[in-house]
Design a protein around this motif. Structure first.
Motif, PDB file in Angstrom:
ATOM      1  N   ILE A   1      -1.100  -4.750  -2.503  1.00 67.58           N
ATOM      2  CA  ILE A   1      -2.017  -3.987  -1.665  1.00 67.58           C
ATOM      3  C   ILE A   1      -1.932  -4.497  -0.229  1.00 67.58           C
ATOM      4  CG2 ILE A   1      -3.569  -3.285  -3.518  1.00 67.58           C
ATOM      5  CD1 ILE A   1      -5.453  -5.559  -2.638  1.00 67.58           C
ATOM      6  N   LYS A   2      -2.101  -3.585   0.706  1.00 66.45           N
ATOM      7  CA  LYS A   2      -2.025  -3.932   2.124  1.00 66.45           C
ATOM      8  C   LYS A   2      -3.363  -4.494   2.596  1.00 66.45           C
ATOM      9  CE  LYS A   2       1.463  -0.446   3.034  1.00 66.45           C
ATOM     10  NZ  LYS A   2       1.764   0.836   3.660  1.00 66.45           N
ATOM     11  N   PRO A   3      -3.321  -5.323   3.620  1.00 73.29           N
ATOM     12  CA  PRO A   3      -4.563  -5.906   4.131  1.00 73.29           C
ATOM     13  C   PRO A   3      -5.542  -4.826   4.620  1.00 73.29           C
ATOM     14  CG  PRO A   3      -2.659  -7.025   5.057  1.00 73.29           C
ATOM     15  CD  PRO A   3      -2.142  -5.813   4.325  1.00 73.29           C
ATOM     16  N   PHE A   4      -6.827  -5.061   4.366  1.00 71.17           N
ATOM     17  CA  PHE A   4      -7.869  -4.192   4.903  1.00 71.17           C
ATOM     18  C   PHE A   4      -9.165  -4.986   5.017  1.00 71.17           C
ATOM     19  CE2 PHE A   4      -8.556  -3.607   0.319  1.00 71.17           C
ATOM     20  CZ  PHE A   4      -9.934  -3.652   0.217  1.00 71.17           C
TER      21      PHE A   4
ATOM     22  N   ALA B   1      -8.522  -9.475   0.094  1.00 72.27           N
ATOM     23  CA  ALA B   1      -8.603 -10.765  -0.605  1.00 72.27           C
ATOM     24  C   ALA B   1      -9.636 -10.730  -1.733  1.00 72.27           C
ATOM     25  CB  ALA B   1      -8.944 -11.875   0.386  1.00 72.27           C
ATOM     26  N   ASP B   2     -10.673  -9.896  -1.606  1.00 71.08           N
ATOM     27  CA  ASP B   2     -11.692  -9.787  -2.651  1.00 71.08           C
ATOM     28  C   ASP B   2     -11.137  -9.205  -3.945  1.00 71.08           C
ATOM     29  OD1 ASP B   2     -13.976 -10.783  -1.175  1.00 71.08           O
ATOM     30  OD2 ASP B   2     -13.896  -8.909  -0.038  1.00 71.08           O
ATOM     31  N   LEU B   3     -10.048  -8.470  -3.857  1.00 70.37           N
ATOM     32  CA  LEU B   3      -9.454  -7.864  -5.044  1.00 70.37           C
ATOM     33  C   LEU B   3      -8.541  -8.822  -5.791  1.00 70.37           C
ATOM     34  CD1 LEU B   3     -10.403  -5.366  -3.325  1.00 70.37           C
ATOM     35  CD2 LEU B   3      -8.565  -4.134  -4.428  1.00 70.37           C
ATOM     36  N   LYS B   4      -8.144  -9.891  -5.153  1.00 73.28           N
ATOM     37  CA  LYS B   4      -7.194 -10.813  -5.775  1.00 73.28           C
ATOM     38  C   LYS B   4      -7.916 -11.794  -6.697  1.00 73.28           C
ATOM     39  CE  LYS B   4      -3.754 -10.001  -2.337  1.00 73.28           C
ATOM     40  NZ  LYS B   4      -3.010 -10.491  -1.215  1.00 73.28           N
ATOM     41  N   GLY B   5      -7.217 -12.185  -7.755  1.00 72.76           N
ATOM     42  CA  GLY B   5      -7.776 -13.122  -8.717  1.00 72.76           C
ATOM     43  C   GLY B   5      -8.469 -12.464  -9.891  1.00 72.76           C
ATOM     44  N   LYS B   6      -8.545 -11.139  -9.867  1.00 75.85           N
ATOM     45  CA  LYS B   6      -9.158 -10.400 -10.981  1.00 75.85           C
ATOM     46  C   LYS B   6      -8.538  -9.006 -11.031  1.00 75.85           C
ATOM     47  CE  LYS B   6     -13.005  -8.887  -8.081  1.00 75.85           C
ATOM     48  NZ  LYS B   6     -12.917  -9.707  -6.913  1.00 75.85           N
ATOM     49  N   TRP B   7      -8.773  -8.291 -12.095  1.00 74.47           N
ATOM     50  CA  TRP B   7      -8.344  -6.904 -12.188  1.00 74.47           C
ATOM     51  C   TRP B   7      -9.331  -6.056 -11.407  1.00 74.47           C
ATOM     52  CZ3 TRP B   7      -3.907  -5.184 -14.452  1.00 74.47           C
ATOM     53  CH2 TRP B   7      -3.203  -6.105 -15.225  1.00 74.47           C
ATOM     54  N   SER B   8      -8.820  -5.042 -10.721  1.00 72.33           N
ATOM     55  CA  SER B   8      -9.670  -4.172  -9.913  1.00 72.33           C
ATOM     56  C   SER B   8      -9.250  -2.720 -10.069  1.00 72.33           C
ATOM     57  CB  SER B   8      -9.555  -4.534  -8.425  1.00 72.33           C
ATOM     58  OG  SER B   8      -9.912  -5.870  -8.195  1.00 72.33           O
TER      59      SER B   8
ATOM     60  N   PHE C   1      -6.324   3.613  -8.609  1.00 74.98           N
ATOM     61  CA  PHE C   1      -5.348   2.524  -8.556  1.00 74.98           C
ATOM     62  C   PHE C   1      -5.900   1.343  -9.339  1.00 74.98           C
ATOM     63  CE2 PHE C   1      -4.885   5.186  -4.914  1.00 74.98           C
ATOM     64  CZ  PHE C   1      -3.519   5.304  -4.739  1.00 74.98           C
ATOM     65  N   VAL C   2      -5.102   0.827 -10.260  1.00 77.30           N
ATOM     66  CA  VAL C   2      -5.468  -0.393 -10.971  1.00 77.30           C
ATOM     67  C   VAL C   2      -4.622  -1.505 -10.375  1.00 77.30           C
ATOM     68  CG1 VAL C   2      -5.534  -1.586 -13.189  1.00 77.30           C
ATOM     69  CG2 VAL C   2      -6.131   0.847 -13.061  1.00 77.30           C
ATOM     70  N   VAL C   3      -5.314  -2.539  -9.895  1.00 72.38           N
ATOM     71  CA  VAL C   3      -4.674  -3.653  -9.204  1.00 72.38           C
ATOM     72  C   VAL C   3      -4.819  -4.903 -10.074  1.00 72.38           C
ATOM     73  CG1 VAL C   3      -4.694  -5.031  -7.086  1.00 72.38           C
ATOM     74  CG2 VAL C   3      -5.282  -2.592  -6.992  1.00 72.38           C
ATOM     75  N   ASP C   4      -3.705  -5.596 -10.287  1.00 76.44           N
ATOM     76  CA  ASP C   4      -3.735  -6.806 -11.118  1.00 76.44           C
ATOM     77  C   ASP C   4      -4.255  -8.002 -10.318  1.00 76.44           C
ATOM     78  OD1 ASP C   4      -1.593  -7.998  -9.692  1.00 76.44           O
ATOM     79  OD2 ASP C   4      -0.103  -7.442 -11.191  1.00 76.44           O
TER      80      ASP C   4
END
Length: 187
Positions: free
Chosen positions: A8-11, A27-34, A123-126
């Motif tokens: 994912i691109k920075p926002f 960065a809030d999306l990282k470390g978990k599934w979103s 979008f499902v983000v890992d």
């Protein structure tokens, strides 16, 4: 170019969640599934049915360790007003991101430029911040939270079990496939 497996691109944006305005970044999306769930606009017709469906199933997403971020090109103020006036939207406990600059919608390639609204994009983000599922739906067609849950269970299973894949209509606990030369032509 496909967005599958892309990072994912920075926002940075302001969102409405649980009665407060909060800042949200990539960065809030990282470390978990979103799940990043784009919809065209607040105070519309199909959108509240989809967002209510997600709200009704939010506990199931949470059990899977999945956080939901709904996004429209409206502001966080608009999200609050909608939350405060609509019984369906009033059920929402997940994060509602405002994207008035259109940057996030552009990042995920769902912006309808001529009208400044987002397509219905899911979008499902890992946990590594990589997109694993992309679904774009026509404006008049609502999405189904239970089907999204099924897909998330499948993508999480595949991530946890290298060398296995989930066939069509796979449900948690059902048999998976292990692609190999011996399997070619036998399905």
């Amino acid at each position: 170019m496909s967005l599958i497996n892309s990072e994912i691109k920075p926002f940075k944006a302001t969102a409405f969640k649980n009665g407060k305005f909060i800042d949200v970044t990539d960065a809030d999306l990282k470390g978990k599934w979103s799940v990043v769930f784009f919809y065209p606009a607040d105070f519309t017709f199909v959108c509240p049915t989809e967002l209510e469906d997600l709200a009704d199933n939010y506990a199931e997403f949470q059990k899977l360790g999945v956080e939901i971020y709904s996004v429209s090109t409206d502001t966080h103020f608009c999200h609050k007003a909608w939350h405060d006036t609509s019984p369906a939207i009033g059920k929402i406990n997940y994060t509602m991101i405002g994207d008035p600059t259109l940057a996030i919608s552009r990042n995920f390639e769902v912006l309808i430029e001529e009208v400044g609204l987002a397509d219905r994009g899911t979008f499902v983000v890992d946990p590594d911040g990589k997109i694993q599922i992309v679904e774009i739906t026509a404006g008049g067609v609502g999405r189904d939270a239970k089907e999204l849950l099924r897909k998330i269970k499948a993508v999480q299973y595949v991530a946890a079990h290298p060398g296995e894949v989930c066939p069509a209509k796979w449900q948690e606990g059902e048999k998976t496939l292990a692609p190999s030369l011996d399997l070619v032509g036998k399905i």
